[in-house]
Design a protein around this motif. Structure first.
Motif, short mmCIF file in Angstrom:
data_model
loop_
_atom_site.label_atom_id
_atom_site.label_comp_id
_atom_site.label_asym_id
_atom_site.label_seq_id
_atom_site.Cartn_x
_atom_site.Cartn_y
_atom_site.Cartn_z
N ALA A 196 34.18 35.56 29.54
CA ALA A 196 35.04 35.33 30.71
C ALA A 196 35.23 36.62 31.52
O ALA A 196 35.19 36.60 32.76
CB ALA A 196 36.40 34.79 30.25
N ALA A 197 35.39 37.74 30.82
CA ALA A 197 35.52 39.02 31.52
C ALA A 197 34.24 39.37 32.26
O ALA A 197 34.28 39.87 33.40
CB ALA A 197 35.89 40.12 30.52
N ARG A 232 33.97 37.17 35.40
CA ARG A 232 34.89 37.62 36.45
C ARG A 232 34.39 38.90 37.11
O ARG A 232 34.41 39.02 38.35
CB ARG A 232 36.27 37.84 35.84
CG ARG A 232 37.31 38.31 36.85
CD ARG A 232 38.64 38.53 36.17
NE ARG A 232 39.64 39.03 37.11
CZ ARG A 232 40.87 39.37 36.78
NH1 ARG A 232 41.26 39.26 35.52
NH2 ARG A 232 41.72 39.83 37.70
N THR A 233 33.92 39.86 36.31
CA THR A 233 33.42 41.11 36.86
C THR A 233 32.16 40.88 37.69
O THR A 233 31.99 41.47 38.77
CB THR A 233 33.13 42.11 35.73
OG1 THR A 233 34.30 42.28 34.93
CG2 THR A 233 32.70 43.45 36.29
N ARG A 268 33.06 39.39 41.08
CA ARG A 268 33.57 40.42 42.00
C ARG A 268 32.43 41.31 42.49
O ARG A 268 32.38 41.70 43.66
CB ARG A 268 34.63 41.26 41.30
CG ARG A 268 35.11 42.42 42.15
CD ARG A 268 36.34 43.08 41.56
NE ARG A 268 36.70 44.28 42.31
CZ ARG A 268 37.28 44.28 43.49
NH1 ARG A 268 37.60 43.13 44.07
NH2 ARG A 268 37.57 45.41 44.11
#
Length: 278
Positions: free
Chosen positions: A257-258, A261-262, A265
Motif C-alpha cells: 500500500a505504501a 501510494r508513493t 504521487r
C-alpha cells in the motif's frame, strides 16, 4: 576505571604524533559492546534466535510423543547456536577491544586510536557531523558506508563515541575552530523544504523504475496468500502458524500500500514535469 587515561595511554599517542604536535586533550570510551558492526550483529542474531525459538516451541508442542519432542529440542539447540554466537560474540569482543581505544585532540587534527589503527580528521570548520550529549556522549566526525543498509549510509559512526568527556572535547574544538566546529544549520522552513524535495525525488524514482509494478503485485499476492492461510487455519489448534501468517499478510499489505501510494504521487509529479517542459 577502564575509561581513565593513564601515562601509558599518553605514551602510545605521543609516539604517533607528528613533529611539533602537542596533545591538548585525551579521552577514552566507556567499554560497550553495541557499537558499529557489533550492534547490527546483536539485533540480527537476536531476531534469528527469537524466530527459531518460536518455531521450536511450535514443533515441540505440536508433537506429543516424547521422542519427537526430544528430537525437536536437539535440532532447535543446533539451530540456535549460530544466532547466539552472532548475538553475543561480536559485542563481547567489541567491549573488550574498546578498552584499548584512545581519543585525542591536537591543534592540527582529531585522532582515534583503535588497537593499532589510527584514524584522524584535520581540524576544519564544521567538521562535527553530529553530537550526542549525556553521561557518555558522542562526537561524530564521519560515517562509514554499510553494505547491509545501502539506503542508510549514516548507520556506522566514526569519531569520539561513548565518551564521558565528549562535552569537554567539543568545547576544545569550538575554541580551536573559533566557534565553527558544528555544522551550519539551515532554518526550519528550509530543512522542511529539503525533506520534501527528497521525498518527491524518491517518489519519482519509484514511479519511473522498471519492474516496480511486478514487485508490488508480488507483495499483494503474498499478502492475499498469507491472509487466506490464516483464515484456513482458523479452526486448527496451530495458533503460531496462524499468527505468523497474519503478521506476514499485514506486513506485505502495508508495504504494498505504501509503494502504491508513493508510486501514484511520483506519477503525478512526473506528469507535472512533462507539462511544464512542454
Amino acid at each position: 576505571m577502564p575509561h581513565f587515561v593513564t601515562a601509558a595511554d599518553r605514551e602510545r599517542l605521543q609516539a604517533l604524533l607528528e613533529e611539533g604536535e602537542e596533545l591538548l586533550w585525551v579521552g577514552k570510551p566507556e567499554p560497550t559492546g553495541l557499537m558499529g558492526w557489533s550492534r547490527l550483529c546483536f539485533w540480527g542474531g537476536g531476531s534469528y534466535v527469537l524466530l527459531m525459538s518460536l518455531m521450536g516451541c511450535y514443533f515441540i508442542f505440536s508433537h506429543t510423543p516424547q521422542a519427537a519432542a526430544l528430537l525437536c529440542g536437539i535440532l532447535l539447540l543446533f539451530l540456535l547456536l549460530p544466532g547466539l554466537a552472532l548475538c553475543l560474540v561480536p559485542p563481547l569482543l567489541t567491549r573488550q577491544q574498546t578498552r584499548r581505544w584512545l581519543y585525542a585532540l591536537t591543534r592540527r587534527r582529531a585522532l582515534v586510536l583503535r588497537h593499532d589503527t589510527l584514524r584522524d580528521w584535520p581540524l576544519t570548520p564544521h567538521m562535527v557531523q553530529d553530537y550526542t550529549p549525556g553521561a557518555c556522549g558522542s562526537i561524530v566526525f564521519s560515517y562509514k558506508p554499510s553494505w547491509l543498509f545501502k539506503n542508510k549510509p549514516r548507520v556506522l559512526e566514526e569519531g569520539f563515541l561513548h565518551c564521558r568527556e565528549a562535552g569537554e572535547a567539543l568545547e576544545q574544538l569550538e575554541r580551536l575552530l573559533a566557534g565553527r566546529a558544528r555544522p551550519l544549520m539551515a532554518p526550519p522552513a528550509a530543512r522542511a523544504r529539503m525533506q520534501q524535495v527528497f521525498r518527491d525525488a524518491q517518489a519519482m524514482r519509484l514511479a519511473a523504475a522498471r519492474g516496480q509494478h511486478v514487485l508490488t503485485l508480488l507483495l499483494l499476492l503474498i499478502a492475499a496468500g498469507c491472509l487466506g492461510m490464516s483464515l484456513w487455519w482458523r479452526g486448527q489448534p496451530e495458533y503460531l502458524i496462524r499468527g505468523m501468517a497474519l503478521i506476514l499478510a499485514l506486513s506485505a499489505g502495508f508495504i504494498s500500500a505504501a509503494r502504491l501510494r508513493t508510486a501514484a504521487r511520483g506519477r503525478q509529479l512526473l506528469a507535472r514535469q512533462r507539462q511544464s517542459k512542454s
